[in-house]
Scaffold this active site. Structure first.
Site, mmCIF file in Angstrom:
data_model
loop_
_atom_site.group_PDB
_atom_site.id
_atom_site.type_symbol
_atom_site.label_atom_id
_atom_site.label_comp_id
_atom_site.label_asym_id
_atom_site.label_seq_id
_atom_site.Cartn_x
_atom_site.Cartn_y
_atom_site.Cartn_z
ATOM 1 N N VAL A 199 -72.458 26.131 -38.137
ATOM 2 C CA VAL A 199 -73.215 25.970 -39.191
ATOM 3 C C VAL A 199 -74.113 24.807 -39.134
ATOM 4 O O VAL A 199 -75.352 24.625 -38.746
ATOM 5 C CB VAL A 199 -72.387 25.710 -41.159
ATOM 6 C CG1 VAL A 199 -73.744 25.569 -41.872
ATOM 7 C CG2 VAL A 199 -71.690 26.908 -40.977
ATOM 8 N N ASP A 224 -69.394 15.154 -34.490
ATOM 9 C CA ASP A 224 -68.180 15.822 -35.118
ATOM 10 C C ASP A 224 -66.914 15.536 -33.833
ATOM 11 O O ASP A 224 -67.014 13.903 -33.060
ATOM 12 C CB ASP A 224 -68.841 16.855 -34.227
ATOM 13 C CG ASP A 224 -68.085 18.511 -34.138
ATOM 14 O OD1 ASP A 224 -68.146 19.248 -34.467
ATOM 15 O OD2 ASP A 224 -66.701 17.757 -33.737
ATOM 16 N N ARG A 265 -66.565 19.011 -28.181
ATOM 17 C CA ARG A 265 -67.661 19.366 -28.560
ATOM 18 C C ARG A 265 -69.020 18.755 -28.219
ATOM 19 O O ARG A 265 -69.595 19.209 -27.400
ATOM 20 C CB ARG A 265 -67.456 19.889 -29.729
ATOM 21 C CG ARG A 265 -68.791 20.643 -30.909
ATOM 22 C CD ARG A 265 -68.840 21.558 -29.955
ATOM 23 N NE ARG A 265 -70.355 22.276 -30.890
ATOM 24 C CZ ARG A 265 -70.413 23.487 -30.332
ATOM 25 N NH1 ARG A 265 -70.669 23.939 -29.024
ATOM 26 N NH2 ARG A 265 -71.223 24.161 -31.403
ATOM 27 N N THR A 311 -68.283 26.112 -48.231
ATOM 28 C CA THR A 311 -67.752 26.997 -49.097
ATOM 29 C C THR A 311 -66.916 26.583 -49.400
ATOM 30 O O THR A 311 -65.328 26.107 -49.554
ATOM 31 C CB THR A 311 -67.233 28.619 -48.348
ATOM 32 O OG1 THR A 311 -68.637 29.359 -47.275
ATOM 33 C CG2 THR A 311 -66.931 29.196 -48.932
ATOM 34 N N CYS A 326 -66.266 33.777 -42.776
ATOM 35 C CA CYS A 326 -66.508 34.057 -44.814
ATOM 36 C C CYS A 326 -65.793 35.442 -44.913
ATOM 37 O O CYS A 326 -65.684 34.953 -45.808
ATOM 38 C CB CYS A 326 -68.634 33.935 -44.147
ATOM 39 S SG CYS A 326 -68.774 32.662 -43.798
#
Length: 442
Positions: free
Chosen positions: A33, A51, A56, A138, A278
């Site tokens: 995302v 991050d 990463r 979310t 999700c």
């Protein structure tokens, strides 16, 4: 004047922010995302990407995105500034939190990452800046203005609604989807005040051609996200259930769907394994929210139960088709969906574990999955030389384009004499003209 320089009337609203292109943005979380969003924002703004994983950040600085969402050329051309140290970032006008929100082993919402990210952002907030903190992760309704706000205040020593402000814009990234990208989709936005909503809308409108939709409230935007995926989960659960029913009647679900789809308002869902970050997770957030207000979520959890059991039922069907005889098995595909390297919450694991439990010697192959991640997450070793031998059962669980490009003869050639080729998603389309080997699909 644009919304970033709009004069705010209420004393509770933030002072006018810099002009649109002058705003400084910090995106926290650079996964599926956050990275595409940060790259899109960097085309218009001074954008920093943070991050907690130094590995990463090093990978991205080297021009490689293992998620496959941003290619090396786009990454090299981007002006985004990457860091694993929040202290390197300058004070920002907008902070956007895009960290995962998984569930724990009991399928309860695990907010530890979003809490940690809130503490990180809280430590970056500065008095007098009146920054906006936007959450894309979310959550169930009330988390942003409740749990997140408290963590931000505690870490910053500032007051929410006076020194900084909240916003919510649910992520709609679909891994591997090159059509519905972050710079093309409609972004739902909501802010703590109308002026904050305007500022957030202007931010996203600067990078997406899809425009924005102003939700009635932050809670409404949070709720919209969880029901979007819960709705898909329930529809797929229905398909998985009728596939079981029709299987007992010696009917192929694919034949039934082909007929049903001729009706103009029939919804084109299909049975399958429901994993990922999700659809297989968000319904549990909605169920948790329902239970917290005294509502027993019957439909939501029934759908989850049906889909969580799909892998076991698939393995049982393959085993039964083989006359309940165990043997060597090759599972083609481990990622949660085709043509993406994403292993999060892959339900193929259920198929593998069930086949092992039934006595099969299982080999797993996936051309896109990261071998080290497969071992770390699931204890599954990927076999890059799997095509050098033949198997009693070959199960095409994730129809990556690379598999389909091999063609029917190459894949059926992996099946030993008397063996079974199981095409879970009917991806090979061989029902009308089955190969020489025993062929099975739903």
């Amino acid at each position: 004047m644009d919304a970033f320089s709009h004069r705010v009337e209420s004393e509770a609203d933030p002072d006018p922010a810099p002009g649109c292109d002058a705003a400084t943005i910090v995106v926290v979380g650079l996964g599926y995302v956050g990275l595409p969003l940060a790259v899109a924002l960097a085309r218009r703004f001074d954008c920093w990407g943070v991050d907690i994983s130094a590995a990463r950040v090093a990978e991205l600085r080297a021009g490689r995105d293992r998620t496959g969402e941003i290619d090396a050329e786009r990454l090299a051309a981007s002006s985004i500034r990457l860091t694993s140290d929040p202290a390197e970032c300058p004070p920002a006008d907008i902070y956007i939190v895009t960290v995962p929100t998984p569930v724990d082993e009991a399928n309860r919402p695990d907010l530890s990452l979003v809490v940690a990210a809130s503490r990180t952002v809280g430590g970056m907030l500065r008095a007098g800046r009146e920054a906006i903190v936007v959450y894309e992760s979310t959550v169930y309704p009330g988390v942003t203005e409740g749990i997140c706000a408290q963590e931000l205040e505690r870490a910053s020593g500032l007051v929410c609604g006076r020194d900084f402000f909240l916003g919510y814009s649910p992520e709609r990234i679909n891994p591997g989807d090159r059509e519905h990208t972050v710079d093309r989709i409609v972004k739902v936005v909501a802010g703590q005040t109308p002026a904050v909503t305007d500022r957030i809308a202007t931010l996203y409108e600067a990078v997406t051609t899809g425009g924005t939709f102003r939700a009635a409230s932050i809670k409404a935007a949070e709720a919209a996200k969880v029901i979007e995926n819960a709705q898909r989960d329930i529809n797929i659960a229905f398909m998985n259930e009728i596939a079981r029913i029709f299987g007992r009647l010696d009917l192929s679900i694919w034949d039934v769907l082909a007929a049903a789809r001729t009706k103009w308002n029939f919804l084109p869902f299909e049975p399958g394994l429901v994993g990922g970050h999700c659809i297989g997770v968000d319904p549990y957030y909605l169920a948790h929210c329902a239970q917290s207000v005294g509502v027993a979520p019957q439909v939501i959890l029934a759908g989850r139960n049906a889909n969580d059991a799909a892998g076991i039922r698939l393995a049982d069907s393959m085993h039964t088709r083989r006359g309940a005889k165990a043997g060597s098995a090759l599972v083609l595909g481990l990622t949660f969906k085709q043509d993406v390297p994403d292993l999060r919450n892959s339900r193929v694991v259920d198929v593998i574990e069930r086949l092992k439990w039934l006595g099969h010697d299982v080999t797993v192959h996936d051309p896109l999955a990261d071998a080290a991640e497969a071992v770390h997450e699931y204890g599954i070793a990927l076999d890059g030389d799997a095509f050098d031998r033949r198997y009693d059962l070959v199960a095409l669980t994730v129809p990556h384009a690379e598999y389909l490009a091999l063609g029917r003869d190459a894949i059926s050639g992996l099946v030993a004499d008397g063996g079974l080729l199981a095409d879970v998603k009917n991806a090979l389309g061989l029902r009308a003209d089955p190969p020489a080997v025993d062929y099975w699909t739903l």
